[in-house]
Design a protein around this motif. Structure first.
Motif, short mmCIF file in Angstrom:
data_model
loop_
_atom_site.label_atom_id
_atom_site.label_comp_id
_atom_site.label_asym_id
_atom_site.label_seq_id
_atom_site.Cartn_x
_atom_site.Cartn_y
_atom_site.Cartn_z
N TRP A 5 8.66 -1.37 -9.92
CA TRP A 5 9.46 -0.18 -10.18
C TRP A 5 8.82 0.78 -11.16
N ASP A 6 7.99 0.28 -12.09
CA ASP A 6 7.40 1.19 -13.06
C ASP A 6 6.49 2.21 -12.38
N GLY A 7 5.58 1.75 -11.56
CA GLY A 7 4.70 2.67 -10.83
C GLY A 7 5.45 3.49 -9.80
N ILE A 64 3.54 -1.99 -3.69
CA ILE A 64 3.24 -2.62 -4.98
C ILE A 64 3.79 -4.03 -5.03
N ARG A 65 5.01 -4.23 -4.54
CA ARG A 65 5.62 -5.57 -4.53
C ARG A 65 4.83 -6.54 -3.65
N SER A 66 4.18 -6.03 -2.60
CA SER A 66 3.41 -6.90 -1.72
C SER A 66 2.02 -7.21 -2.26
N GLY A 67 1.71 -6.68 -3.45
CA GLY A 67 0.46 -7.02 -4.09
C GLY A 67 -0.62 -5.95 -4.05
N VAL A 68 -0.32 -4.80 -3.47
CA VAL A 68 -1.29 -3.71 -3.44
C VAL A 68 -1.39 -3.13 -4.84
N ASN A 69 -2.59 -2.92 -5.30
CA ASN A 69 -2.83 -2.31 -6.61
C ASN A 69 -2.11 -0.96 -6.67
N ARG A 70 -1.50 -0.64 -7.81
CA ARG A 70 -0.71 0.59 -7.91
C ARG A 70 -1.52 1.84 -7.63
N TRP A 71 -2.81 1.85 -7.96
CA TRP A 71 -3.63 3.02 -7.68
C TRP A 71 -3.91 3.16 -6.19
N LYS A 72 -4.12 2.05 -5.51
CA LYS A 72 -4.29 2.10 -4.05
C LYS A 72 -3.00 2.51 -3.38
N ALA A 73 -1.88 1.97 -3.85
CA ALA A 73 -0.58 2.35 -3.30
C ALA A 73 -0.34 3.85 -3.49
N TRP A 74 -0.70 4.35 -4.66
CA TRP A 74 -0.55 5.78 -4.93
C TRP A 74 -1.40 6.60 -3.96
N ALA A 75 -2.67 6.21 -3.79
CA ALA A 75 -3.57 6.98 -2.92
C ALA A 75 -3.08 6.98 -1.47
N ILE A 76 -2.66 5.83 -0.99
CA ILE A 76 -2.16 5.75 0.39
C ILE A 76 -0.91 6.61 0.55
N THR A 77 -0.01 6.53 -0.42
CA THR A 77 1.23 7.30 -0.36
C THR A 77 0.94 8.80 -0.42
N VAL A 78 0.02 9.21 -1.27
CA VAL A 78 -0.34 10.63 -1.39
C VAL A 78 -0.90 11.15 -0.07
N ILE A 79 -1.74 10.37 0.57
CA ILE A 79 -2.37 10.83 1.81
C ILE A 79 -1.33 11.07 2.91
#
Length: 93
Positions: A5-7, A64-79
């Motif tokens: 939830w933080d990220g 993020i909950r499934s273990g994806v690094n928050r920066w990777k999750a951010w990049a995928i979501t942004v795209i």
């Protein structure tokens, strides 16, 4: 330890706050003048982005909950939100 939830909340709040800046940049860089005046156009943009903010926040949380690094999750979501947002805003501009 992170619950995801933080990220995710950082994503949601920053996305929501950035809409006014996106509106201005879209006017001058992407779409040009808007229909119906500034307030009407900004309102349409906030309304149209509300759904994508909710969907992208949930998507980001589960990544993020499934273990994806928050920066990777951010990049995928942004795209993917960037692509979808272009078409949403183009339709309501």
């Amino acid at each position: 330890f992170t619950t995801g939830w933080d990220g995710t909340m950082t994503w949601a709040v920053s996305f929501w706050l950035s809409i006014i800046f996106r509106h201005t940049s879209h006017r001058y860089i992407v779409f040009g003048g808007y229909t119906g005046g500034y307030a009407s156009s900004l309102t349409r943009m906030y309304i149209s982005y509300t759904g994508i903010v909710i969907i992208s926040t949930v998507f980001n949380y589960f990544m993020i909950r499934s273990g994806v690094n928050r920066w990777k999750a951010w990049a995928i979501t942004v795209i993917w939100t960037g692509v979808i947002n272009f078409f949403i805003v183009k339709a309501v501009w």
